[in-house]
Design a protein around this motif. Structure first.
Motif, mmCIF file in Angstrom:
data_model
loop_
_atom_site.group_PDB
_atom_site.id
_atom_site.type_symbol
_atom_site.label_atom_id
_atom_site.label_comp_id
_atom_site.label_asym_id
_atom_site.label_seq_id
_atom_site.Cartn_x
_atom_site.Cartn_y
_atom_site.Cartn_z
ATOM 1 N N CYS A 184 0.836 -1.199 0.000
ATOM 2 C CA CYS A 184 0.000 0.000 0.000
ATOM 3 C C CYS A 184 0.872 1.252 0.000
ATOM 4 N N ARG A 185 0.478 2.209 -0.853
ATOM 5 C CA ARG A 185 1.184 3.475 -0.888
ATOM 6 C C ARG A 185 0.753 4.330 0.301
ATOM 7 N N ARG A 186 1.746 5.074 0.834
ATOM 8 C CA ARG A 186 1.446 5.968 1.937
ATOM 9 C C ARG A 186 0.690 7.213 1.478
ATOM 10 N N CYS A 187 0.961 7.583 0.220
ATOM 11 C CA CYS A 187 0.382 8.818 -0.304
ATOM 12 C C CYS A 187 0.253 8.690 -1.817
ATOM 13 N N VAL A 188 -0.432 9.667 -2.428
ATOM 14 C CA VAL A 188 -0.633 9.652 -3.874
ATOM 15 C C VAL A 188 0.657 10.103 -4.548
ATOM 16 N N PRO A 189 1.253 9.299 -5.413
ATOM 17 C CA PRO A 189 2.546 9.647 -6.011
ATOM 18 C C PRO A 189 2.526 11.013 -6.696
ATOM 19 N N ASN A 190 3.607 11.778 -6.442
ATOM 20 C CA ASN A 190 3.860 13.081 -7.082
ATOM 21 C C ASN A 190 2.754 14.105 -6.815
ATOM 22 N N ALA A 191 2.032 13.919 -5.713
ATOM 23 C CA ALA A 191 0.953 14.847 -5.378
ATOM 24 C C ALA A 191 1.317 15.615 -4.112
ATOM 25 N N SER A 192 0.914 16.881 -4.042
ATOM 26 C CA SER A 192 1.154 17.682 -2.850
ATOM 27 C C SER A 192 -0.069 17.612 -1.944
ATOM 28 N N ASP A 245 7.075 6.895 -5.799
ATOM 29 C CA ASP A 245 6.627 5.556 -5.410
ATOM 30 C C ASP A 245 5.451 5.587 -4.444
ATOM 31 N N GLY A 246 5.089 6.776 -3.976
ATOM 32 C CA GLY A 246 3.977 6.876 -3.035
ATOM 33 C C GLY A 246 4.326 6.409 -1.644
ATOM 34 N N LEU A 247 5.643 6.393 -1.287
ATOM 35 C CA LEU A 247 6.048 5.835 0.009
ATOM 36 C C LEU A 247 6.490 6.910 1.002
ATOM 37 N N GLN A 248 6.998 8.042 0.532
ATOM 38 C CA GLN A 248 7.545 9.034 1.443
ATOM 39 C C GLN A 248 6.928 10.410 1.174
ATOM 40 N N LEU A 249 6.686 11.149 2.270
ATOM 41 C CA LEU A 249 6.242 12.529 2.189
ATOM 42 C C LEU A 249 7.399 13.432 2.603
ATOM 43 N N ALA A 250 7.712 14.424 1.797
ATOM 44 C CA ALA A 250 8.796 15.358 2.101
ATOM 45 C C ALA A 250 8.226 16.776 2.175
ATOM 46 N N LYS A 251 8.577 17.479 3.249
ATOM 47 C CA LYS A 251 8.102 18.853 3.388
ATOM 48 C C LYS A 251 8.786 19.735 2.354
ATOM 49 N N ILE A 252 7.999 20.489 1.582
ATOM 50 C CA ILE A 252 8.567 21.361 0.556
ATOM 51 C C ILE A 252 8.375 22.837 0.887
ATOM 52 N N GLN A 253 7.520 23.144 1.835
ATOM 53 C CA GLN A 253 7.321 24.560 2.139
ATOM 54 C C GLN A 253 6.582 24.718 3.460
#
Length: 636
Positions: A93-101, A115-123
């Protein structure tokens, strides 16, 4: 079978075993405990709708079935079908929607990886976050944007702009033009600095002219509000001059004149305009000899000596100020004016105009001189077992904050710890115009194996009327990031310190900073004490981890990052935040494959001064970093 609905956080890949069951499960059930799982789509057995036996490793992911994941149950004899909220991927299962903010904790905006596995803070969202974007303003508020009064919706979006005839302050349109007088019938009305109608004077039968009653004492010059009024012998007004800085009577009645800081003279006389309509260089290297060269689009001319002065400053070690003056000054978009000085004496620049200074293009200034508080340089400490030079990190340049210290070289060339270079000391903004401070070098006077970043320049803008930073303007006085070794010395593990931001001081009756304008004097990051292997042309090369240059935003410049280890990383910009520290990281021990990381450079200073605080207008959406110090000009 057992169904689980939820999000699987971390899944380990494995290989499971199944055997086919001739019994059909087209009705959705498997009654034989030895063949408990229904292979609905035939992905396991090759035949859709068969009950199969399962032999798998508990809690491991087998495969995706649409947006569901097959995960081995605790007994290892069946699969749990997990419905994935964000879809199923190669590892479950993906943690989040790939390439989506999306919005996350602390009102920050996050980006999901491919890959939908990691969330990175961008702002970090200054005004909060809504769904998948940062709010543009504080929700449900009303505020000024330039001369417009705008509303912010409950969703954080700007709406319903209304142009204010007399400008905008706080949360309302001005009722009149601030610091002026005007006529209303036969009355002279004073408008306050806050844009509100103030005192009223009845002019009687003589009437009102330009906000001034026409009756006057013959052959006099007087102040009426901010106007200089000359009355002729007949008792009527001969002239009315609006004084940008007010009207004064000390030493005779006159319009007050701006007195620039740092002991430089105010611009005066008949002067030409300066129009930058191509990429340009203003070279003040030989200003002490009144020799200043201006190159625009490849054509070089000498600035007339009557427009130049070299002014000494009283503070110990302070650089001289090169004063260059014109009438109106304009820099068009997208052209760049680069200011060049020398390593000695390292002039700073006071660029003056008797009329408006309008910047729509870019101004850049790097200080070639060491500056007032450079980071300490260090020497190399022999070589490691690979024949590479090793050293502690150099210190970062100091300014508003102390520069970061260099990381030590641990057990370098034996068993001795060698400390890193000390960061340059912090100093307060006073009455001296400085450029930024350089980061420390690594090596000797004759052989530099890693160069520290240079500091930003020192720039003083003086206008007797108005300074405007348009929406496309960029004033870049950032320090450079620390450097590493260069050819022919690519194998050294050495790290130069980051340079500090410079100093920007703007003085005018009115200062306007438009939405989108950028004015920065940020520090650079320190270099890392090594590099990362990269493939280039079929060969592995050691690409050194340089520090980032000062950023065109409020974001800290990062230190050089050696991605394969925590040893030897450079420190980020020094801007008052203690974590992560602006200090460089120490080297690894023993063989010292990585040297000590260098310290980051400090942020500099930005000072904006107008006739009053209300005359320094910083529009929402501009970038000023570090945060400006606001003040009032001296007028006499």
């Amino acid at each position: 079978m057992k169904w689980i609905v939820g999000l699987v956080g971390v899944v380990l890949a494995f290989s499971g075993c199944t055997s086919t069951n001739s019994k059909s499960c087209l009705d959705g059930t498997c009654g034989d405990p030895a063949r408990p799982f229904c292979d609905e789509d035939g992905a396991l057995s090759g035949t859709p709708g068969l009950c199969v036996s399962v032999d798998c490793t508990p809690s491991t992911f087998e495969m995706c079935r649409g947006d569901s994941a097959l995960v081995c149950d605790d007994s290892g004899t069946n699969y749990d079908v997990t419905q994935c909220e964000n879809g199923c991927g190669p590892v479950g299962c993906r943690r989040c929607v790939p390439n989506a903010s999306s919005c996350g904790e602390n009102d920050a905006l996050f980006m999901c990886d491919a890959d939908g596995l990691q969330l990175a803070k961008i702002q970090d969202c200054q005004y909060g976050c809504t769904t998948d974007r940062c709010n543009a303003c504080a929700a449900s508020t009303t505020f000024c944007s330039g001369d417009d009064l705008v509303m912010c919706t409950s969703g954080g979006e700007i709406t319903n702009p209304m142009t204010c005839q007399f400008g905008c302050q706080g949360m309302a349109c001005n009722a009149c033009t601030p610091n002026t007088t005007f006529c209303q019938g036969s009355n002279a009305i004073t408008c306050s600095a806050g844009g509100q109608v103030g005192s009223s004077q009845s002019c009687g039968a003589a009437g009102c002219q330009s906000g001034v009653c026409n009756t006057c004492s013959p052959s006099t010059t007087t102040c009426q509000g901010d106007n200089l009024v000359v009355c002729n012998a007949g008792g009527t007004i001969q002239s009315v001059t609006a004084c940008a800085l007010g009207c004064g009577t000390t030493g005779g009645t006159h319009c007050k004149a701006l007195v620039p800081s740092f002991g430089v003279p105010a611009p005066s006389g008949t002067l030409p305009d300066l129009t930058i309509n191509g990429n340009a260089v203003l070279d003040i290297t030989n200003c002490a000899a009144l020799d200043v060269k201006l190159t625009i689009g490849g054509t070089t001319t000498a600035v007339p000596t009557a427009q130049i002065a070299s002014v000494s400053q009283s503070a110990s070690g302070a650089p001289p100020i090169c004063v260059v003056k014109y009438r109106a000054i304009s820099i068009a978009d997208p052209f760049v004016l680069n200011v060049a000085n020398s390593g000695s004496p390292g002039h700073v620049l006071s660029l003056e105009g008797t009329s408006d200074i309008t910047i729509a293009g870019k101004v850049t200034f790097i200080n070639t001189a060491p500056g007032p508080s450079p980071g300490a340089s260090v020497s190399t400490v022999g070589t490691n077992s690979n024949g590479q030079y090793t050293a502690p990190g150099a210190g970062g340049g100091g300014a508003a904050f102390a520069g970061g210290n260099g990381g030590k070289c641990t057990a370098c060339n034996g068993s001795t710890d060698v400390p890193g270079g000390i960061g340059g000391q912090a100093f307060a903004f006073t009455t001296t115009l400085f450029g930024g401070s350089a980061g420390g070098n690594v090596g000797t006077l004759s052989v530099v194996r890693a160069s520290g970043g240079r500091g930003g320049g020192g720039l003083h803008l003086v206008s007797l009327t108005r300074v405007t930073f348009a929406a496309s303007a960029v004033i870049n006085l950032n320090g450079e990031g620390g450097g590493g070794p260069t050819y022919p010395d690519p194998g050294s593990n050495t790290a130069g310190g980051g340079g500090s931001g410079g100093m920007l001081v703007v003085e005018a009756p009115t200062v306007n900073v438009s939405t989108g304008a950028i004015a920065v004097a940020n520090g650079g990051g320190g270099a890392g004490g090594g590099g990362n292997l990269v493939m280039m042309g079929g060969f592995f090369l050691n690409q050194h981890a340089y520090g980032e240059n000062g950023q065109l935003s409020a974001t800290r410049a990062a230190g050089g990052d050696i991605t394969t280890t925590t040893y030897g990383d450079g420190g980020p910009e020094a801007e008052g935040t203690t974590f992560p520290s602006a200090d460089g990281q120490p080297s690894d021990s023993g063989a010292a494959n990585y040297g000590g990381g260098a310290g980051g450079g400090s942020r500099g200073f930005i000072v904006l001064r107008g006739r009053a605080a209300a005359n320094v207008m910083i529009t929402f959406g501009s970038v000023i970093s570090p945060a400006p110090m606001l003040g009032t000009v001296t007028a006499q």
